[in-house]
Design a protein around this motif. Structure first.
Motif, PDB file in Angstrom:
ATOM      1  N   LYS A  62       1.495  17.776  -5.418  1.00 40.55           N
ATOM      2  CA  LYS A  62       2.689  17.993  -7.013  1.00 40.55           C
ATOM      3  C   LYS A  62       4.164  17.828  -5.571  1.00 40.55           C
ATOM      4  N   PHE A  63       4.441  17.235  -5.385  1.00 41.26           N
ATOM      5  CA  PHE A  63       5.492  17.187  -4.671  1.00 41.26           C
ATOM      6  C   PHE A  63       6.642  16.765  -5.252  1.00 41.26           C
ATOM      7  N   LEU A  64       6.249  15.539  -6.215  1.00 49.08           N
ATOM      8  CA  LEU A  64       8.110  15.408  -6.906  1.00 49.08           C
ATOM      9  C   LEU A  64       7.583  16.552  -8.024  1.00 49.08           C
ATOM     10  N   PRO A  65       7.521  17.221  -8.492  1.00 46.38           N
ATOM     11  CA  PRO A  65       7.780  18.162 -10.002  1.00 46.38           C
ATOM     12  C   PRO A  65       8.196  19.339  -9.155  1.00 46.38           C
ATOM     13  N   TRP A  66       7.762  19.469  -7.742  1.00 45.39           N
ATOM     14  CA  TRP A  66       7.968  20.671  -7.142  1.00 45.39           C
ATOM     15  C   TRP A  66       9.650  20.274  -6.637  1.00 45.39           C
ATOM     16  N   VAL A  67      10.014  19.619  -5.974  1.00 41.52           N
ATOM     17  CA  VAL A  67      11.366  18.676  -5.811  1.00 41.52           C
ATOM     18  C   VAL A  67      12.052  19.209  -6.675  1.00 41.52           C
ATOM     19  N   MET A  68      11.780  18.453  -7.340  1.00 44.63           N
ATOM     20  CA  MET A  68      12.453  18.246  -9.146  1.00 44.63           C
ATOM     21  C   MET A  68      13.179  19.902  -9.579  1.00 44.63           C
ATOM     22  N   ILE A  93      13.340  22.332  -7.516  1.00 44.94           N
ATOM     23  CA  ILE A  93      14.292  23.010  -6.495  1.00 44.94           C
ATOM     24  C   ILE A  93      15.961  22.334  -7.305  1.00 44.94           C
ATOM     25  N   ALA A  94      15.611  21.024  -7.157  1.00 42.81           N
ATOM     26  CA  ALA A  94      17.108  20.807  -7.713  1.00 42.81           C
ATOM     27  C   ALA A  94      17.286  21.491  -9.244  1.00 42.81           C
ATOM     28  N   HIS A  95      17.029  21.608  -9.622  1.00 48.50           N
ATOM     29  CA  HIS A  95      17.162  21.679 -11.248  1.00 48.50           C
ATOM     30  C   HIS A  95      17.543  23.432 -11.168  1.00 48.50           C
ATOM     31  N   ASN A  96      16.907  23.861  -9.746  1.00 50.00           N
ATOM     32  CA  ASN A  96      17.806  25.175  -9.528  1.00 50.00           C
ATOM     33  C   ASN A  96      18.734  25.620  -8.738  1.00 50.00           C
ATOM     34  N   LEU A  97      19.426  24.842  -8.489  1.00 49.28           N
ATOM     35  CA  LEU A  97      20.831  24.225  -7.654  1.00 49.28           C
ATOM     36  C   LEU A  97      21.091  23.867  -8.185  1.00 49.28           C
ATOM     37  N   ILE A  98      21.222  22.907  -9.344  1.00 50.16           N
ATOM     38  CA  ILE A  98      22.018  22.779 -10.211  1.00 50.16           C
ATOM     39  C   ILE A  98      22.366  23.444 -11.403  1.00 50.16           C
ATOM     40  N   ILE A  99      21.407  24.908 -11.783  1.00 43.88           N
ATOM     41  CA  ILE A  99      21.886  26.225 -12.189  1.00 43.88           C
ATOM     42  C   ILE A  99      22.583  26.704 -11.901  1.00 43.88           C
ATOM     43  N   ASP A 100      22.648  27.005 -10.374  1.00 43.01           N
ATOM     44  CA  ASP A 100      23.119  27.461  -9.132  1.00 43.01           C
ATOM     45  C   ASP A 100      24.617  27.465  -9.250  1.00 43.01           C
ATOM     46  N   HIS A 101      24.707  25.690  -9.476  1.00 38.68           N
ATOM     47  CA  HIS A 101      25.943  25.802  -9.359  1.00 38.68           C
ATOM     48  C   HIS A 101      26.808  25.632 -10.798  1.00 38.68           C
ATOM     49  N   PHE A 102      26.055  25.304 -11.077  1.00 35.69           N
ATOM     50  CA  PHE A 102      27.111  25.602 -12.687  1.00 35.69           C
ATOM     51  C   PHE A 102      27.379  27.409 -12.895  1.00 35.69           C
ATOM     52  N   LYS A 106      16.539  22.236   1.344  1.00 34.12           N
ATOM     53  CA  LYS A 106      14.874  23.564   1.058  1.00 34.12           C
ATOM     54  C   LYS A 106      13.733  22.932   1.553  1.00 34.12           C
ATOM     55  N   VAL A 107      13.532  21.807   1.612  1.00 30.58           N
ATOM     56  CA  VAL A 107      12.827  21.243   1.050  1.00 30.58           C
ATOM     57  C   VAL A 107      12.097  21.327   2.770  1.00 30.58           C
ATOM     58  N   ILE A 108      13.296  20.700   3.566  1.00 34.18           N
ATOM     59  CA  ILE A 108      12.792  20.851   4.564  1.00 34.18           C
ATOM     60  C   ILE A 108      11.894  22.206   5.024  1.00 34.18           C
ATOM     61  N   LYS A 109      13.279  23.122   5.051  1.00 33.58           N
ATOM     62  CA  LYS A 109      12.657  24.627   5.374  1.00 33.58           C
ATOM     63  C   LYS A 109      11.386  24.843   4.567  1.00 33.58           C
ATOM     64  N   THR A 110      11.094  24.949   3.705  1.00 29.37           N
ATOM     65  CA  THR A 110       9.364  25.526   3.085  1.00 29.37           C
ATOM     66  C   THR A 110       8.917  24.274   3.430  1.00 29.37           C
ATOM     67  N   LEU A 116       1.023  -1.349   0.003  1.00 35.59           N
ATOM     68  CA  LEU A 116      -0.130   0.075  -0.259  1.00 35.59           C
ATOM     69  C   LEU A 116       1.319   1.257  -0.135  1.00 35.59           C
ATOM     70  N   GLN A 117       0.188   2.147  -1.507  1.00 36.15           N
ATOM     71  CA  GLN A 117       1.426   3.232  -1.212  1.00 36.15           C
ATOM     72  C   GLN A 117       0.963   4.640  -0.856  1.00 36.15           C
ATOM     73  N   ILE A 118       1.011   5.209   0.650  1.00 34.74           N
ATOM     74  CA  ILE A 118      -0.009   5.962   0.283  1.00 34.74           C
ATOM     75  C   ILE A 118       0.743   7.544  -0.320  1.00 34.74           C
ATOM     76  N   ASP A 119       0.012   8.079  -0.698  1.00 37.32           N
ATOM     77  CA  ASP A 119      -0.163   9.105  -1.415  1.00 37.32           C
ATOM     78  C   ASP A 119       0.917  10.543  -1.158  1.00 37.32           C
ATOM     79  N   ASP A 120       1.828  10.729  -1.589  1.00 39.79           N
ATOM     80  CA  ASP A 120       2.729  11.701  -1.222  1.00 39.79           C
ATOM     81  C   ASP A 120       1.817  13.029  -0.498  1.00 39.79           C
ATOM     82  N   SER A 121       0.914  13.724  -1.133  1.00 35.76           N
ATOM     83  CA  SER A 121       0.538  14.460  -0.390  1.00 35.76           C
ATOM     84  C   SER A 121       0.472  14.589   1.378  1.00 35.76           C
TER      85      SER A 121
END
Lengths: 47, 193
Positions: free
Chosen positions: B72-78, B80-89, B57-61, B3-8
């Protein structure tokens, strides 16, 4: 028909964050508290 | 069936104080998020750092109660990750660095061709021993060998200088090498580097 011997380069690789990182995040989460005070939010990190 | 509990629901539980819910969320998406980050940065350590920063960031937010994208938990986390990747570059562009990674090491391309101290000493010893061995050869063979190996002369030049035919010079060179090997064998000399 000719065979194509070139191998498609795999651009993706499945990786996982280590258990240590996951544990750190869980500990961080437990230690972090956000206090609401006069419409201002303060983060408190209890180690 | 598991049984998988929903992200929300997990997000709601976590905001309400259920720390276990976060563990479930992290473990559920660990591989997908880590692989996504790794596919962009191609460095295990950097990917791990960005993964960690993403979830901080996820925890703080979530703890601040600023999360509003329910369901829409996963797209939201993705994102955040995407923005951090851009920051890294961006950070690396300002301060470019080149270092080895799991897949590529700069030292496999650039290397020092010079012999190390030990190998240099061994080579010098071999050169010295060889000079002594050459002295043992008959004069006519020694002359040809020295001209060919040490003076880098062609057999045509050797024949002109020694007054013998090219074939004779070739023959003397051949016998010089055969005799050198014989001397080496006879005295059990080891010439290796």
């Amino acid at each position: 028909m000719e065979n194509i011997y070139s191998e498609e380069q795999r651009l993706t690789r499945t990786v996982k964050a280590s258990q240590g990182t996951v544990q750190f995040l869980l500990s961080y989460s437990k230690s972090l508290q956000v206090v609401d005070c006069k419409n201002q939010k303060f983060e408190i990190n209890l180690n | 069936m598991e049984l998988q509990i929903d992200d929300s629901i997990l997000v709601k539980n976590y905001i309400a104080g259920d720390e276990k819910a976060l563990e479930v969320l992290i473990n559920r998406y660990n591989q997908r998020i880590s692989s996504f980050i790794y596919s962009k940065v191609l460095d295990r350590d950097v990917a791990e750092d960005i993964f960690q920063d993403t979830f901080i960031k996820v925890i703080k937010t979530l703890k601040r109660g600023s999360y509003s994208e329910e369901g829409k938990f996963l797209p939201w986390v993705m994102r955040i990750a995407h923005n951090l990747i851009i920051d890294h570059f961006r950070k690396n562009k300002r301060m470019p660095k080149f270092e080895g990674s799991d897949d590529f090491n700069i030292f496999s391309v650039i290397k020092d061709d010079k012999l190390n101290a030990e190998k240099r000493i061994i080579k010098d010893q071999i050169d010295r021993d060889l000079t002594l061995l050459i002295e043992e050869l008959p004069d006519d063979q020694k002359e040809v060998l020295v001209m060919r190996i040490y003076k880098d002369m062609s057999f045509k030049e050797i024949s002109e200088n020694t007054g013998v035919s090219i074939n004779t010079a070739l023959g003397r060179m051949r016998y010089a090498l055969i005799n050198l090997r014989k001397i080496v064998d006879r005295h059990n000399i080891v010439l290796t580097n």
